[in-house]
Design a protein around this motif. Structure first.
Motif, PDB file in Angstrom:
ATOM      1  N   GLN A 119       0.790  -1.220   0.000  1.00 17.93           N
ATOM      2  CA  GLN A 119       0.000   0.000   0.000  1.00 17.93           C
ATOM      3  C   GLN A 119       0.830   1.280   0.000  1.00 17.93           C
ATOM      4  OE1 GLN A 119      -3.548   0.102   2.598  1.00 17.93           O
ATOM      5  NE2 GLN A 119      -2.957  -1.948   3.289  1.00 17.93           N
ATOM      6  N   VAL A 120       2.127   1.162   0.161  1.00 15.35           N
ATOM      7  CA  VAL A 120       2.934   2.369   0.346  1.00 15.35           C
ATOM      8  C   VAL A 120       4.375   2.107  -0.072  1.00 15.35           C
ATOM      9  CG1 VAL A 120       3.548   1.783   2.721  1.00 15.35           C
ATOM     10  CG2 VAL A 120       3.512   4.191   2.026  1.00 15.35           C
ATOM     11  N   MET A 121       5.055   3.173  -0.481  1.00 11.81           N
ATOM     12  CA  MET A 121       6.495   3.139  -0.676  1.00 11.81           C
ATOM     13  C   MET A 121       7.131   4.101   0.327  1.00 11.81           C
ATOM     14  SD  MET A 121       7.338   3.015  -4.774  1.00 11.81           S
ATOM     15  CE  MET A 121       6.210   4.312  -5.282  1.00 11.81           C
ATOM     16  N   LEU A 122       8.319   3.776   0.760  1.00 11.84           N
ATOM     17  CA  LEU A 122       9.118   4.690   1.570  1.00 11.84           C
ATOM     18  C   LEU A 122      10.142   5.343   0.657  1.00 11.84           C
ATOM     19  CD1 LEU A 122       9.990   5.876   4.308  1.00 11.84           C
ATOM     20  CD2 LEU A 122      11.528   3.898   4.562  1.00 11.84           C
ATOM     21  N   ALA A 123      10.220   6.664   0.724  1.00  9.23           N
ATOM     22  CA  ALA A 123      11.166   7.407  -0.104  1.00  9.23           C
ATOM     23  C   ALA A 123      11.970   8.350   0.775  1.00  9.23           C
ATOM     24  CB  ALA A 123      10.432   8.189  -1.187  1.00  9.23           C
ATOM     25  N   GLU A 124      13.165   8.680   0.306  1.00  4.47           N
ATOM     26  CA  GLU A 124      14.011   9.619   1.041  1.00  4.47           C
ATOM     27  C   GLU A 124      14.436  10.749   0.136  1.00  4.47           C
ATOM     28  OE1 GLU A 124      17.635   7.642   2.266  1.00  4.47           O
ATOM     29  OE2 GLU A 124      18.581   7.966   0.317  1.00  4.47           O
ATOM     30  N   LYS A 125      14.725  11.882   0.757  1.00  7.36           N
ATOM     31  CA  LYS A 125      15.288  13.011   0.031  1.00  7.36           C
ATOM     32  C   LYS A 125      16.554  13.441   0.751  1.00  7.36           C
ATOM     33  CE  LYS A 125      14.368  17.477  -2.028  1.00  7.36           C
ATOM     34  NZ  LYS A 125      14.705  16.921  -3.363  1.00  7.36           N
ATOM     35  N   LEU A 181       4.838   7.354   0.048  1.00  5.44           N
ATOM     36  CA  LEU A 181       4.158   7.486  -1.241  1.00  5.44           C
ATOM     37  C   LEU A 181       3.040   6.449  -1.257  1.00  5.44           C
ATOM     38  CD1 LEU A 181       7.233   7.702  -3.669  1.00  5.44           C
ATOM     39  CD2 LEU A 181       6.228   9.507  -2.264  1.00  5.44           C
ATOM     40  N   ASP A 182       1.791   6.893  -1.330  1.00 13.43           N
ATOM     41  CA  ASP A 182       0.676   5.947  -1.243  1.00 13.43           C
ATOM     42  C   ASP A 182       0.414   5.262  -2.581  1.00 13.43           C
ATOM     43  OD1 ASP A 182      -0.755   7.708  -2.838  1.00 13.43           O
ATOM     44  OD2 ASP A 182      -2.074   8.407  -1.236  1.00 13.43           O
ATOM     45  N   LYS A 183      -0.681   4.499  -2.666  1.00 13.69           N
ATOM     46  CA  LYS A 183      -0.979   3.718  -3.871  1.00 13.69           C
ATOM     47  C   LYS A 183      -1.166   4.600  -5.097  1.00 13.69           C
ATOM     48  CE  LYS A 183      -4.431   1.597  -1.962  1.00 13.69           C
ATOM     49  NZ  LYS A 183      -5.616   0.699  -1.773  1.00 13.69           N
TER      50      LYS A 183
END
Length: 233
Positions: A119-125, A181-183
């Motif tokens: 259901q989600v992605m983990l992202a970094e900046k 980041l959702d679906k």
């Protein structure tokens, strides 16, 4: 460099990632960091790498790419070896550099996928932040209107660099900010409240988990553990 964009974001805490422990950099007040900082401090990769830009219409473009910490965006090398910022970013689906995948968001720039779940992605900046004493809570105000600190330097609408205010020397440090980041690939700053937004049907279980586990949403290991639990519900 054709155009300078100097974004120093709101102060972040010292994160658990080893890259945040080193690389403190002093810069002169109002200086052009694309000229004063070493290459290794300004880019994620040691050189521009072969990458692919995937457009939403199915078009794919090969290019030499790198992530600029000073700009918070992916840049490319043209035929003259000039370093340029990508155009038409809103028409791009994703960018691949080596094993990394980046997504573009207006007001946030490019973020890198760290992990993916149902259901989600983990992202970094990765950014350059001032090394101040403000607590992490201050960064909860991160938005399109507050992303730039009042004592930071940036390029205005006319393309002219604004000078820093305060001391003659500014201490910078590499920092990381984390996002969900959702679906639908909508972006949310990694916080407790936004975790519950991404998993609305599991609020009770997640609230219990968060009571038992004091999750620091600037620690990638703790965020990953939390997302693994949420995705198992």
């Amino acid at each position: 460099m054709k155009q300078l964009t100097f974004y120093l974001f709101l102060v972040l805490p010292l994160l658990g990632n080893a890259q945040n422990v080193s690389n403190e950099m002093k810069v002169k007040n109002g200086s052009d960091i694309t000229k004063t900082l070493p290459y290794s401090e300004r880019f994620r990769y040691s050189s521009f790498l072969d990458g692919k830009v995937f457009f939403r219409n199915g078009r794919v473009v090969d290019a030499k790419l790198n992530y600029s910490l000073a700009h918070g965006e992916i840049q490319f090398l043209d035929a003259k070896n000039d370093t340029l910022i990508l155009n038409d970013k809103n028409f791009m689906d994703r960018i691949a550099i080596a094993a990394d995948t980046f997504y573009y968001y207006q007001h946030h720039g490019h973020v890198r996928k760290v992990a993916g779940y149902s259901q989600v992605m983990l992202a970094e900046k990765q950014i350059l932040g001032t090394n101040g004493t403000e607590r992490y809570a201050a960064y909860n105000q991160y938005s399109s209107t507050t992303a730039i600190s009042t004592y930071s330097s940036f390029v205005n609408g006319a393309g002219q660099p604004q000078e820093l205010e305060g001391s003659n020397k500014i201490l910078l440090k590499k920092r990381f900010v984390y996002f969900f980041l959702d679906k639908n690939r909508d972006i949310y700053l990694a916080t407790k409240g936004n975790l519950l937004k991404v998993f609305p049907r599991h609020k009770k279980a997640l609230n219990e988990y968060l009571k038992t586990n004091n999750v620091e949403f600037f620690d990638p290991k703790e965020i990953v553990q939390t997302l693994e639990f949420a995705s198992s519900l």
